[in-house]
Design a protein around this motif. Structure first.
Motif, PDB file in Angstrom:
ATOM      1  N   CYS A 179       1.558  -3.007  -6.332  1.00 24.59           N
ATOM      2  CA  CYS A 179       0.837  -2.434  -5.192  1.00 24.59           C
ATOM      3  C   CYS A 179      -0.662  -2.706  -5.317  1.00 24.59           C
ATOM      4  CB  CYS A 179       1.076  -0.934  -5.100  1.00 24.59           C
ATOM      5  SG  CYS A 179       2.669  -0.480  -4.379  1.00 24.59           S
ATOM      6  N   SER A 180      -1.284  -2.982  -4.189  1.00 21.28           N
ATOM      7  CA  SER A 180      -2.727  -3.226  -4.184  1.00 21.28           C
ATOM      8  C   SER A 180      -3.517  -1.931  -4.086  1.00 21.28           C
ATOM      9  CB  SER A 180      -3.104  -4.145  -3.027  1.00 21.28           C
ATOM     10  OG  SER A 180      -2.737  -3.566  -1.781  1.00 21.28           O
ATOM     11  N   LYS A 181      -2.943  -0.933  -3.425  1.00 16.24           N
ATOM     12  CA  LYS A 181      -3.574   0.386  -3.308  1.00 16.24           C
ATOM     13  C   LYS A 181      -2.494   1.453  -3.435  1.00 16.24           C
ATOM     14  CE  LYS A 181      -7.485  -0.689  -0.200  1.00 16.24           C
ATOM     15  NZ  LYS A 181      -7.158  -2.072   0.242  1.00 16.24           N
TER      16      LYS A 181
ATOM     17  N   ALA B   1      -6.354  -4.174  -7.906  1.00 16.23           N
ATOM     18  CA  ALA B   1      -5.524  -3.051  -7.473  1.00 16.23           C
ATOM     19  C   ALA B   1      -6.216  -1.732  -7.791  1.00 16.23           C
ATOM     20  CB  ALA B   1      -4.162  -3.100  -8.149  1.00 16.23           C
ATOM     21  N   LEU B   2      -6.052  -0.763  -6.900  1.00 17.25           N
ATOM     22  CA  LEU B   2      -6.780   0.501  -7.029  1.00 17.25           C
ATOM     23  C   LEU B   2      -5.883   1.703  -6.791  1.00 17.25           C
ATOM     24  CD1 LEU B   2     -10.162   0.004  -5.122  1.00 17.25           C
ATOM     25  CD2 LEU B   2      -9.882   0.453  -7.567  1.00 17.25           C
TER      26      LEU B   2
ATOM     27  N   ASN C  82      -6.276   3.793 -12.897  1.00 13.76           N
ATOM     28  CA  ASN C  82      -7.130   2.614 -12.792  1.00 13.76           C
ATOM     29  C   ASN C  82      -7.417   1.965 -14.141  1.00 13.76           C
ATOM     30  OD1 ASN C  82      -7.429   2.352  -9.993  1.00 13.76           O
ATOM     31  ND2 ASN C  82      -8.934   4.002  -9.934  1.00 13.76           N
TER      32      ASN C  82
ATOM     33  N   TYR D 104      -2.589   5.589  -3.053  1.00 13.12           N
ATOM     34  CA  TYR D 104      -3.364   6.796  -2.753  1.00 13.12           C
ATOM     35  C   TYR D 104      -2.689   8.000  -3.400  1.00 13.12           C
ATOM     36  CZ  TYR D 104      -5.785   3.951   0.708  1.00 13.12           C
ATOM     37  OH  TYR D 104      -6.532   2.962   1.325  1.00 13.12           O
TER      38      TYR D 104
ATOM     39  N   VAL E 268       0.857  -1.188   0.000  1.00 17.72           N
ATOM     40  CA  VAL E 268       0.000   0.000   0.000  1.00 17.72           C
ATOM     41  C   VAL E 268       0.893   1.237   0.000  1.00 17.72           C
ATOM     42  CG1 VAL E 268      -1.734   1.313   1.283  1.00 17.72           C
ATOM     43  CG2 VAL E 268      -1.860  -1.196   1.206  1.00 17.72           C
TER      44      VAL E 268
ATOM     45  N   ILE F 142      -6.505   5.485  -5.537  1.00 16.48           N
ATOM     46  CA  ILE F 142      -7.562   6.147  -4.770  1.00 16.48           C
ATOM     47  C   ILE F 142      -7.193   7.613  -4.588  1.00 16.48           C
ATOM     48  CG2 ILE F 142      -8.827   6.181  -2.582  1.00 16.48           C
ATOM     49  CD1 ILE F 142      -8.031   3.171  -2.315  1.00 16.48           C
TER      50      ILE F 142
ATOM     51  N   THR G  22      -9.775   3.173   4.531  1.00 17.06           N
ATOM     52  CA  THR G  22      -9.771   2.072   3.569  1.00 17.06           C
ATOM     53  C   THR G  22      -8.531   1.180   3.677  1.00 17.06           C
ATOM     54  OG1 THR G  22      -8.973   3.711   1.954  1.00 17.06           O
ATOM     55  CG2 THR G  22     -11.301   3.079   1.830  1.00 17.06           C
ATOM     56  N   THR G  23      -7.663   1.435   4.663  1.00 13.27           N
ATOM     57  CA  THR G  23      -6.528   0.543   4.922  1.00 13.27           C
ATOM     58  C   THR G  23      -6.089   0.714   6.368  1.00 13.27           C
ATOM     59  OG1 THR G  23      -4.315  -0.146   4.210  1.00 13.27           O
ATOM     60  CG2 THR G  23      -4.776   2.221   4.201  1.00 13.27           C
TER      61      THR G  23
END
Length: 281
Positions: free
Chosen positions: A45-47, A75-76, A66, A49, A22, A78, A100-101
């Protein structure tokens, strides 16, 4: 140890992987931050920001990220807009990310500003603004995110803080009519800050390193590139005959965030093709 044992490397096939990590990238809606965010997502990476002052820019950057075809399933990117120059906004940013994490593995403190003007009229207000965003806000960003950075951090899997410095903080920045006194001073300061944070936070399994880019074409840098003689002139001055490209910064950020960079702490990595070594030659 036998030769057979010496040539064995532990999990080397995944040494650059960021699978499931993350990341938070400030100044991530454009330029170096956006290139880095793309690299982080594509490295596993999964997220990721994305934060910067303008909400629309953050949203557009996250939407573009995205759509990357080779990021991991689920994976996002954000968008979390925030004014990084304000300590209360940094607190809010950390709180928003917490929604969100429950952890952060990589914090890239990349948001920054510059101002160019001759010595005689260099305005106090802009000097203060540049120093506060480029130095003070980096310190408090790390402070606010430290609880998230230490949740899963271990000796074997340390979290990372990366700070954007500049070759202007190593040698001299632009002087004369378009002097960048506050920018140069702030980048020297933030790279030294990274060294102090490395020693302070290393025992808590958070590694802190700085990158020092030279000229990378971007919205913030293009004006100075023009003042310095333009792209072709700067390419000719560079020992490797080119300026930085998106893959250069993305690859460096991924390297420093991966197991491949896990024994670097308090380092300043210059990424300018060797131009700073020539000075005024």
């Amino acid at each position: 140890m036998s030769l057979h044992e010496q040539v064995q490397l532990k999990n080397f096939d995944s040494i650059f992987s960021l699978e499931g990590k993350v990341a938070v990238v400030t100044g991530g809606s454009r330029g170096l931050g956006l290139h880095a965010a793309s690299g982080l997502l594509q490295a596993g990476c999964s997220k990721v920001y994305i934060t910067s002052r303008k909400a629309e820019a953050c949203a557009n950057a996250a939407a573009a990220l995205n759509k990357l075809p080779n990021k991991r399933p689920g994976a996002l990117a954000i968008a979390v807009p925030a004014d990084n120059s304000c300590t209360k906004e940094l607190e809010r940013l950390a709180q928003e990310v917490r929604k969100t994490t429950n952890h952060v593995n990589i914090l890239f403190a990349n948001a920054g500003a510059t101002w160019s003007e001759k010595f005689e009229t260099h305005p106090e207000g802009m000097f203060t603004k540049v120093m506060e965003l480029n130095v003070k806000s980096v310190f408090y960003l790390v402070q606010k995110f430290l609880p998230l950075l230490t949740v899963n951090a271990t000796v074997e899997e340390p979290s990372r803080v990366l700070v954007t410095g500049s070759v202007a903080g190593i040698g001299l920045g632009s002087l004369g009519r378009n002097a960048v006194f506050s920018y140069s001073a702030s980048k020297a300061a933030v790279m030294h800050l990274a060294k102090n944070l490395a020693v302070e936070l290393g025992p808590r399994h958070v590694l802190c390193n700085a990158i020092a880019p030279g000229f990378y074409p971007s919205k913030m840098a293009n004006g100075m590139i023009s003042i310095q003689g333009g792209t072709k002139h700067l390419e000719e001055r560079s020992p490797n005959k080119r300026l930085g490209c998106p893959e250069d910064i993305a690859g460096l950020v991924v390297f420093l965030s991966s197991r491949a960079g896990s024994h670097l702490n308090g380092a300043v990595v210059v990424t300018d093709g060797g131009s700073h070594l020539k000075g005024n030659l």
